[in-house]
Design a protein around this motif. Sequence first.
Motif, PDB file in Angstrom:
ATOM      1  N   TRP A 231       1.034  -1.318   0.067  1.00 54.05           N
ATOM      2  CA  TRP A 231       0.123   0.035  -0.079  1.00 54.05           C
ATOM      3  C   TRP A 231       0.866   1.315  -0.117  1.00 54.05           C
ATOM      4  N   ALA A 232       1.976   1.311   0.896  1.00 53.49           N
ATOM      5  CA  ALA A 232       2.789   2.366   0.994  1.00 53.49           C
ATOM      6  C   ALA A 232       3.400   2.705  -0.373  1.00 53.49           C
ATOM      7  N   LEU A 233       4.085   1.522  -1.013  1.00 55.36           N
ATOM      8  CA  LEU A 233       4.605   1.871  -2.349  1.00 55.36           C
ATOM      9  C   LEU A 233       3.862   2.123  -3.534  1.00 55.36           C
ATOM     10  N   THR A 234       2.653   1.595  -3.339  1.00 58.00           N
ATOM     11  CA  THR A 234       1.634   2.083  -4.362  1.00 58.00           C
ATOM     12  C   THR A 234       1.268   3.634  -4.213  1.00 58.00           C
ATOM     13  N   ALA A 235       1.162   4.080  -2.921  1.00 57.72           N
ATOM     14  CA  ALA A 235       0.835   5.549  -2.633  1.00 57.72           C
ATOM     15  C   ALA A 235       1.967   6.359  -3.158  1.00 57.72           C
ATOM     16  N   ALA A 236       3.094   5.666  -3.252  1.00 64.15           N
ATOM     17  CA  ALA A 236       4.309   6.564  -3.673  1.00 64.15           C
ATOM     18  C   ALA A 236       4.315   6.459  -5.277  1.00 64.15           C
ATOM     19  N   GLY A 237       3.525   5.830  -5.916  1.00 67.09           N
ATOM     20  CA  GLY A 237       3.416   5.875  -7.242  1.00 67.09           C
ATOM     21  C   GLY A 237       4.414   4.727  -8.010  1.00 67.09           C
ATOM     22  N   ALA A 238       4.793   3.841  -7.150  1.00 68.05           N
ATOM     23  CA  ALA A 238       5.797   2.735  -7.320  1.00 68.05           C
ATOM     24  C   ALA A 238       4.981   1.705  -8.436  1.00 68.05           C
ATOM     25  N   LYS A 239       5.673   1.094  -9.480  1.00 73.83           N
ATOM     26  CA  LYS A 239       5.442  -0.170 -10.193  1.00 73.83           C
ATOM     27  C   LYS A 239       5.849  -1.376  -9.347  1.00 73.83           C
ATOM     28  N   LEU A 240       5.059  -1.968  -8.741  1.00 73.27           N
ATOM     29  CA  LEU A 240       5.405  -3.331  -7.945  1.00 73.27           C
ATOM     30  C   LEU A 240       5.593  -4.302  -9.003  1.00 73.27           C
ATOM     31  N   VAL A 241       6.661  -5.044  -8.818  1.00 71.32           N
ATOM     32  CA  VAL A 241       7.173  -6.193  -9.478  1.00 71.32           C
ATOM     33  C   VAL A 241       7.337  -7.487  -8.502  1.00 71.32           C
ATOM     34  N   PRO A 244       9.252 -14.078  -6.947  1.00 75.69           N
ATOM     35  CA  PRO A 244       9.001 -15.357  -6.045  1.00 75.69           C
ATOM     36  C   PRO A 244       9.762 -15.415  -5.122  1.00 75.69           C
ATOM     37  N   VAL A 245       9.226 -16.110  -3.979  1.00 77.55           N
ATOM     38  CA  VAL A 245      10.408 -16.704  -2.839  1.00 77.55           C
ATOM     39  C   VAL A 245      10.215 -18.251  -2.937  1.00 77.55           C
ATOM     40  N   ASP A 246      11.448 -18.616  -2.644  1.00 76.57           N
ATOM     41  CA  ASP A 246      11.465 -20.051  -2.328  1.00 76.57           C
ATOM     42  C   ASP A 246      11.999 -20.480  -1.016  1.00 76.57           C
ATOM     43  N   ASP A 247      12.457 -21.504  -0.708  1.00 76.31           N
ATOM     44  CA  ASP A 247      12.886 -21.978   0.602  1.00 76.31           C
ATOM     45  C   ASP A 247      14.129 -21.244   0.910  1.00 76.31           C
ATOM     46  N   LYS A 248      14.961 -20.439   0.008  1.00 76.70           N
ATOM     47  CA  LYS A 248      16.006 -19.728   0.281  1.00 76.70           C
ATOM     48  C   LYS A 248      15.784 -18.178   0.353  1.00 76.70           C
ATOM     49  N   GLY A 249      14.551 -17.880   0.142  1.00 76.87           N
ATOM     50  CA  GLY A 249      14.224 -16.376   0.254  1.00 76.87           C
ATOM     51  C   GLY A 249      14.032 -16.047  -1.132  1.00 76.87           C
ATOM     52  N   LEU A 250      14.010 -14.556  -1.150  1.00 73.91           N
ATOM     53  CA  LEU A 250      13.842 -13.926  -2.482  1.00 73.91           C
ATOM     54  C   LEU A 250      14.652 -14.582  -3.768  1.00 73.91           C
ATOM     55  N   VAL A 251      14.012 -14.886  -4.653  1.00 70.25           N
ATOM     56  CA  VAL A 251      14.765 -15.380  -6.033  1.00 70.25           C
ATOM     57  C   VAL A 251      15.658 -14.240  -6.848  1.00 70.25           C
ATOM     58  N   VAL A 252      16.655 -13.882  -6.448  1.00 71.23           N
ATOM     59  CA  VAL A 252      17.294 -12.686  -7.085  1.00 71.23           C
ATOM     60  C   VAL A 252      17.428 -12.771  -8.535  1.00 71.23           C
ATOM     61  N   SER A 253      17.714 -13.992  -8.903  1.00 70.61           N
ATOM     62  CA  SER A 253      18.091 -14.418 -10.524  1.00 70.61           C
ATOM     63  C   SER A 253      16.718 -13.796 -11.284  1.00 70.61           C
ATOM     64  N   GLU A 254      15.393 -13.915 -10.630  1.00 65.97           N
ATOM     65  CA  GLU A 254      14.267 -13.752 -11.287  1.00 65.97           C
ATOM     66  C   GLU A 254      13.975 -12.277 -11.086  1.00 65.97           C
ATOM     67  N   GLY A 255      14.399 -11.644 -10.160  1.00 68.14           N
ATOM     68  CA  GLY A 255      14.272 -10.137 -10.113  1.00 68.14           C
ATOM     69  C   GLY A 255      15.007  -9.655 -11.095  1.00 68.14           C
ATOM     70  N   VAL A 256      16.277  -9.961 -11.392  1.00 74.16           N
ATOM     71  CA  VAL A 256      17.138  -9.568 -12.423  1.00 74.16           C
ATOM     72  C   VAL A 256      16.568  -9.500 -13.719  1.00 74.16           C
ATOM     73  N   ARG A 257      15.470 -10.720 -13.814  1.00 73.22           N
ATOM     74  CA  ARG A 257      15.271 -11.061 -15.269  1.00 73.22           C
ATOM     75  C   ARG A 257      13.859 -10.149 -15.455  1.00 73.22           C
ATOM     76  N   ARG A 258      13.180  -9.891 -14.455  1.00 71.57           N
ATOM     77  CA  ARG A 258      11.869  -9.141 -14.378  1.00 71.57           C
ATOM     78  C   ARG A 258      11.883  -7.894 -14.297  1.00 71.57           C
ATOM     79  N   ALA A 259      12.880  -7.198 -13.557  1.00 70.50           N
ATOM     80  CA  ALA A 259      12.957  -5.875 -13.661  1.00 70.50           C
ATOM     81  C   ALA A 259      14.379  -5.553 -13.397  1.00 70.50           C
TER      82      ALA A 259
END
Length: 508
Positions: A231-241, A244-259
């Motif tokens: 909600w706070a990020l949306t209010a700031a006008g951010a584009k949320l991307v 996914p989270v797996d058993d090791k936490g945030l999948v960084v490689s997927e973040g690099v690919r998507r955004a």
Amino acid sequence: MDNSRHPSKRVSLAGMHIDRSSAVPLHLQIAAHIRNSILRGVFPAGMQFLGSREIARELGCSRTVVLTAWDLLYAEGYLASTPRGSVMVASVAASHVEPPSAASPATEPAQHVGALALAARPRLRDHWPSVFAPGAPDVSTFPFKDWSRLLRQAWQNPREQECLDLPPEGHPRLRSEIASFLGSVRGLVCSPEEVVVTSGTSGALDFCSRMILDPGDEVWVEEPGFVEARWALTAAGAKLVPIPVDDKGLVVSEGVRRAPRARLIVVTPSHQYPLGVSMGLERRLELLDWANKKDIWVIEDDYNSEFRHQDSMTAALRSLDREGRVIYFGTFSKIMMPNLRLGYLVANRHFIEGFAKGRARIDVHTSGIGQLALAEFMREGHLLRHLRAMRRVYAARRRALIDAIGALMPDDLTVSSAVTGLHLVALFTDVMQRRMSDREAAAILKGAGIHVQPLSQNFLERPTRQGLVFGYGRLRVEDATPLLTRIAACIGGTSLNASSDAAKTLSY
């Protein structure tokens, strides 16, 4: 086709666009689409809809979402039931339809609402007044006598300067106590000059988002993740991307690919909300390396990490940060009480300077008297003693809940292995998923007076997991088995045809 010529023809909503990145819940989006179509005369009086299951399949959502949207429109007078149980447009609603003006835009009203107002619209509730509310602490054993004494002292003998404006970074005494507290409880070494006193995590995220982001900037958010942060990020006008989270936490490689051009990353690495997993060291280093290369800020929300139920402690992400990219968030709401509204952030001094200058022009500083009382409360050792006591209490409640789930619903629920925090996730087994969605389960339990949050509520995109989020901060050990017995009677596989009358005797 002109639906007004065929009012009895059952129509679908297949052409409707659902925005899964929106802060507006799906059932409200569906209700708004139907309501506006009725008001524009697209759906005439007497027109009948397809069944809720068919519409749910078309829209890619659960049947409960469709039924909830219909319930809202029934209450508003837009829909009515046919003698055979179908859903149709009510004649009363249609009588108020006005022909659309040629100058009227054909867009949905939500497109003309500012981001802040949109984020504040009605939504699925995260914190029901429930024994299972995730993140809700037990305040029954809080040392109110000591706290009230320190509040009186702060009011009775304040220094003149303390009655005027305090520094926007917070009172120096409290900043020093927070730095010491983080060193002993979280192993996070920082100086008082790197600490800012805030009005809790939500307020800090709101302000930092406006400092860091321009409208349209991309932000990595965990999927599933913390709804209130979005909600706070949306209010700031951010584009949320969603990443996914797996058993090791945030999948960084997927973040690099998507955004790859994201401006900000928001993570809960020590105790991911809601899944409870901890981000592994390799993944943490990968995240920091990417942030440093691309000049990206990282907000670390150390969600409920003070409550460890084993001796091992996962170090804060910021403790690995050598470039000053990580902004660390914490709060006293869960350790003490939610309405205290005092928290803190830790960041490099350059960021602190900018934060202080901006804050001095917006809300000046957090309550001075509260800061003084909290500094003394921490200096006298009350906070650490209360934290140690509550760790033992919450560990026992967690164990009682896990044992009850394992004994009463072993074929339906699989409990996550998280050993930190005030909640756990019970994932649906394949057998359970074939029977119902987690939102359908939550709706059934709500009807029996038991409020449990569905895991899928925390997804931006199509949910990849189904389950229930059980808070245990307010759960008494002796209540775990009776409550799970009632839950099993409502949604358990062995009792689908059983009467639920006994499950309605108490409301939780």
